[in-house]
Design a protein around this motif. Structure first.
Motif, PDB file in Angstrom:
ATOM      1  N   MET A   1       0.847  -1.185   0.000  1.00 28.55           N
ATOM      2  CA  MET A   1       0.000   0.000   0.000  1.00 28.55           C
ATOM      3  C   MET A   1       0.885   1.238   0.000  1.00 28.55           C
ATOM      4  O   MET A   1       2.018   1.188   0.478  1.00 28.55           O
ATOM      5  CB  MET A   1      -0.900   0.014   1.238  1.00 28.55           C
ATOM      6  CG  MET A   1      -1.824  -1.181   1.345  1.00 28.55           C
ATOM      7  SD  MET A   1      -2.852  -1.090   2.825  1.00 28.55           S
ATOM      8  CE  MET A   1      -1.589  -1.131   4.095  1.00 28.55           C
ATOM      9  N   LEU A   2       0.353   2.340  -0.510  1.00 27.44           N
ATOM     10  CA  LEU A   2       1.119   3.579  -0.616  1.00 27.44           C
ATOM     11  C   LEU A   2       0.390   4.706   0.107  1.00 27.44           C
ATOM     12  O   LEU A   2      -0.824   4.870  -0.037  1.00 27.44           O
ATOM     13  CB  LEU A   2       1.314   3.953  -2.086  1.00 27.44           C
ATOM     14  CG  LEU A   2       2.127   2.958  -2.923  1.00 27.44           C
ATOM     15  CD1 LEU A   2       1.984   3.271  -4.403  1.00 27.44           C
ATOM     16  CD2 LEU A   2       3.593   2.986  -2.514  1.00 27.44           C
ATOM     17  N   VAL A   3       1.151   5.480   0.883  1.00 26.29           N
ATOM     18  CA  VAL A   3       0.584   6.616   1.606  1.00 26.29           C
ATOM     19  C   VAL A   3       1.422   7.849   1.286  1.00 26.29           C
ATOM     20  O   VAL A   3       2.652   7.813   1.346  1.00 26.29           O
ATOM     21  CB  VAL A   3       0.530   6.340   3.132  1.00 26.29           C
ATOM     22  CG1 VAL A   3       1.888   5.961   3.680  1.00 26.29           C
ATOM     23  CG2 VAL A   3      -0.039   7.525   3.889  1.00 26.29           C
ATOM     24  N   ASN A   4       0.754   8.935   0.899  1.00 23.28           N
ATOM     25  CA  ASN A   4       1.509  10.125   0.495  1.00 23.28           C
ATOM     26  C   ASN A   4       1.399  11.284   1.475  1.00 23.28           C
ATOM     27  O   ASN A   4       1.899  12.371   1.207  1.00 23.28           O
ATOM     28  CB  ASN A   4       1.096  10.588  -0.911  1.00 23.28           C
ATOM     29  CG  ASN A   4      -0.389  10.823  -1.054  1.00 23.28           C
ATOM     30  OD1 ASN A   4      -1.064  11.120  -0.075  1.00 23.28           O
ATOM     31  ND2 ASN A   4      -0.903  10.676  -2.263  1.00 23.28           N
ATOM     32  N   PHE A 118      -9.050   6.227   4.204  1.00 19.09           N
ATOM     33  CA  PHE A 118      -7.998   6.294   3.180  1.00 19.09           C
ATOM     34  C   PHE A 118      -7.534   7.703   2.845  1.00 19.09           C
ATOM     35  O   PHE A 118      -6.834   7.897   1.850  1.00 19.09           O
ATOM     36  CB  PHE A 118      -8.414   5.579   1.885  1.00 19.09           C
ATOM     37  CG  PHE A 118      -9.087   4.251   2.091  1.00 19.09           C
ATOM     38  CD1 PHE A 118      -8.632   3.368   3.059  1.00 19.09           C
ATOM     39  CD2 PHE A 118     -10.179   3.879   1.324  1.00 19.09           C
ATOM     40  CE1 PHE A 118      -9.248   2.135   3.256  1.00 19.09           C
ATOM     41  CE2 PHE A 118     -10.803   2.654   1.508  1.00 19.09           C
ATOM     42  CZ  PHE A 118     -10.342   1.782   2.479  1.00 19.09           C
ATOM     43  N   GLY A 119      -7.885   8.703   3.648  1.00 18.84           N
ATOM     44  CA  GLY A 119      -7.366  10.041   3.406  1.00 18.84           C
ATOM     45  C   GLY A 119      -5.845  10.046   3.512  1.00 18.84           C
ATOM     46  O   GLY A 119      -5.283   9.608   4.515  1.00 18.84           O
ATOM     47  N   GLY A 120      -5.164  10.536   2.488  1.00 16.21           N
ATOM     48  CA  GLY A 120      -3.707  10.539   2.461  1.00 16.21           C
ATOM     49  C   GLY A 120      -3.105   9.282   1.867  1.00 16.21           C
ATOM     50  O   GLY A 120      -1.894   9.205   1.667  1.00 16.21           O
ATOM     51  N   VAL A 123      -5.089   4.540  -3.491  1.00 18.17           N
ATOM     52  CA  VAL A 123      -5.921   3.341  -3.545  1.00 18.17           C
ATOM     53  C   VAL A 123      -6.090   2.915  -4.998  1.00 18.17           C
ATOM     54  O   VAL A 123      -6.463   3.725  -5.848  1.00 18.17           O
ATOM     55  CB  VAL A 123      -7.311   3.587  -2.915  1.00 18.17           C
ATOM     56  CG1 VAL A 123      -8.142   2.305  -2.945  1.00 18.17           C
ATOM     57  CG2 VAL A 123      -7.175   4.098  -1.484  1.00 18.17           C
ATOM     58  N   THR A 124      -5.813   1.644  -5.270  1.00 16.05           N
ATOM     59  CA  THR A 124      -6.047   1.090  -6.603  1.00 16.05           C
ATOM     60  C   THR A 124      -7.016  -0.083  -6.488  1.00 16.05           C
ATOM     61  O   THR A 124      -7.163  -0.687  -5.422  1.00 16.05           O
ATOM     62  CB  THR A 124      -4.737   0.596  -7.251  1.00 16.05           C
ATOM     63  OG1 THR A 124      -4.164  -0.449  -6.437  1.00 16.05           O
ATOM     64  CG2 THR A 124      -3.728   1.721  -7.382  1.00 16.05           C
ATOM     65  N   GLY A 125      -7.682  -0.389  -7.582  1.00 12.58           N
ATOM     66  CA  GLY A 125      -8.568  -1.546  -7.620  1.00 12.58           C
ATOM     67  C   GLY A 125      -9.909  -1.351  -6.952  1.00 12.58           C
ATOM     68  O   GLY A 125     -10.676  -2.307  -6.814  1.00 12.58           O
ATOM     69  N   ALA A 126     -10.230  -0.133  -6.532  1.00 16.28           N
ATOM     70  CA  ALA A 126     -11.516   0.108  -5.872  1.00 16.28           C
ATOM     71  C   ALA A 126     -12.608   0.314  -6.920  1.00 16.28           C
ATOM     72  O   ALA A 126     -12.381   0.970  -7.939  1.00 16.28           O
ATOM     73  CB  ALA A 126     -11.430   1.329  -4.966  1.00 16.28           C
ATOM     74  N   ASN A 135      -6.616   9.062  -2.736  1.00 13.67           N
ATOM     75  CA  ASN A 135      -6.283   9.638  -4.048  1.00 13.67           C
ATOM     76  C   ASN A 135      -6.687  11.105  -4.161  1.00 13.67           C
ATOM     77  O   ASN A 135      -7.043  11.580  -5.248  1.00 13.67           O
ATOM     78  CB  ASN A 135      -6.944   8.845  -5.186  1.00 13.67           C
ATOM     79  CG  ASN A 135      -6.544   7.384  -5.196  1.00 13.67           C
ATOM     80  OD1 ASN A 135      -5.539   7.005  -4.600  1.00 13.67           O
ATOM     81  ND2 ASN A 135      -7.325   6.557  -5.859  1.00 13.67           N
ATOM     82  N   ILE A 136      -6.637  11.815  -3.050  1.00 14.59           N
ATOM     83  CA  ILE A 136      -7.024  13.229  -3.059  1.00 14.59           C
ATOM     84  C   ILE A 136      -5.865  14.078  -2.552  1.00 14.59           C
ATOM     85  O   ILE A 136      -5.206  13.746  -1.565  1.00 14.59           O
ATOM     86  CB  ILE A 136      -8.276  13.475  -2.191  1.00 14.59           C
ATOM     87  CG1 ILE A 136      -9.490  12.764  -2.796  1.00 14.59           C
ATOM     88  CG2 ILE A 136      -8.560  14.970  -2.057  1.00 14.59           C
ATOM     89  CD1 ILE A 136     -10.742  12.872  -1.954  1.00 14.59           C
TER      90      ILE A 136
END
Length: 335
Positions: A1-4, A118-120, A123-126, A135-136
């Motif tokens: 998973m990726l968090v930005n 999932f803020g921050g 997300v893929t595959g949703a 993704n914001i």
């Protein structure tokens, strides 16, 4: 998973242009940032989260691993009563990774509404039917904060990461796991305090132990799980294969890791985290109350109001799985 979002002690190098990647199993969480250090959280059954940091591995060199107490600034706050726990918050970042909007910081688990999650995170595959805060990115335009939808890989090079995806299924399972671990660790700490205050005797605090056990069992049995979006979720084939490889298969051919993914996470609503070290490490007096509550919850008759959402057949299947794979003492107490 990726968090930005820059929600790590390595916050100076984390941003939507260089997200942090996270990998986990039932009791270990690993964070990686290109050009940064490796972060590890290991769940100690008695003490909760143990935090470690070390430099990236180099051929022929032994890494110097050290405990990181600075992590407790966020992972053992006053709101957590100083108990080392895991944090899965929603922070909508700006372009530098700093949080512009933060919410649900002290909430974790499968009861958190999906549109607050999932803020921050990327997300893929949703499915499109799943509304969430991933993704914001927030940009400032003419003095106003404007939300911008970004796609994974849009602002960074995915080739710098072991995997380019940030699949929805591990996001959902991580949320569930973190919710259980935090509740189990907090209940364990509270139990030890109660026993210490009463000279090691459990009888004077039976009522409070019963309450702690009931809360844990309700969580284990997905009592307040929010439903998945219409149409469910698919999940990465690779992740599902890895997750299911750890199945403890009962004589009926089923396991607690069997996925549903149509209306809910699991086919049988008893968490596979009951197989984890976090559950095994519950203090004896609390564990006995949990076993008792679980036996009552899964008993065919009478149907307890708190668990009326579980059909009789599902309870029967759960009992069989537990008795086959964990030799679980599901005997309803007579007293």
């Amino acid at each position: 998973m990726l968090v930005n979002s820059a929600t790590s002690f390595q916050k100076t190098i984390i941003s939507p242009r260089r997200p942090r990647s996270l990998y986990f199993n039932d009791d270990t969480y690993v964070g990686f940032v290109p050009g940064g250090q490796i972060e590890v959280i290991a769940i100690d059954p008695e003490r909760g989260g143990m935090f470690y940091i070390f430099n990236r591995l180099e051929r022929g060199k032994t890494p110097r691993i050290r405990r990181s107490e600075s992590c407790l600034t966020c992972h053992a706050t006053a709101q957590m009563n100083g108990v080392p726990q895991l944090v899965v918050e929603s922070v909508v970042p700006g372009i530098t990774g700093g949080g512009e909007v933060a919410f649900r910081r002290d909430l974790s688990g499968h009861a958190v509404p999906l549109d607050d999650r999932f803020g921050g995170w990327l997300v893929t595959g949703a499915p499109q039917s799943l509304k969430h805060r991933g993704n914001i990115l927030i940009e400032w335009t003419k003095g106003k904060a404007v939300e911008r939808v970004i796609q994974p890989g849009e602002l960074y090079n995915p080739a710098r990461y072991p995997l380019p995806t940030s699949d929805i299924l591990p996001h959902l399972l991580q949320e569930h796991q973190v919710g259980f671990i935090n509740r189990a660790v907090a209940a364990s700490y509270r139990t030890r305090v109660l026993l210490h205050e009463n000279g090691g005797k459990a009888e004077p605090v039976t009522a409070e132990l019963e309450k702690l056990a009931r809360e844990l069992v309700r969580y284990l049995l997905f009592a307040d799980e929010v439903p998945l979006p219409k149409g469910g979720v698919a999940g990465s084939k690779e992740f599902k294969a890895d997750f299911l490889a750890k199945r403890r298969i009962a004589s009926n051919g089923h396991s607690l890791r069997d996925l549903d993914l149509e209306t809910r996470l699991m086919r049988f609503r008893c968490s596979y985290m009951i197989e984890s070290p976090a559950f095994a490490g519950l203090p004896g007096p609390l564990r006995r109350q949990v076993d008792r509550e679980l036996a009552l919850a899964l008993a065919p008759d009478p149907v307890r109001k708190d668990y009326a959402y579980l059909p009789a057949e599902e309870k029967r299947m759960i009992r069989e799985i537990l008795e086959n794979t964990l030799t679980f003492p599901l005997k309803v107490p007579t007293e």
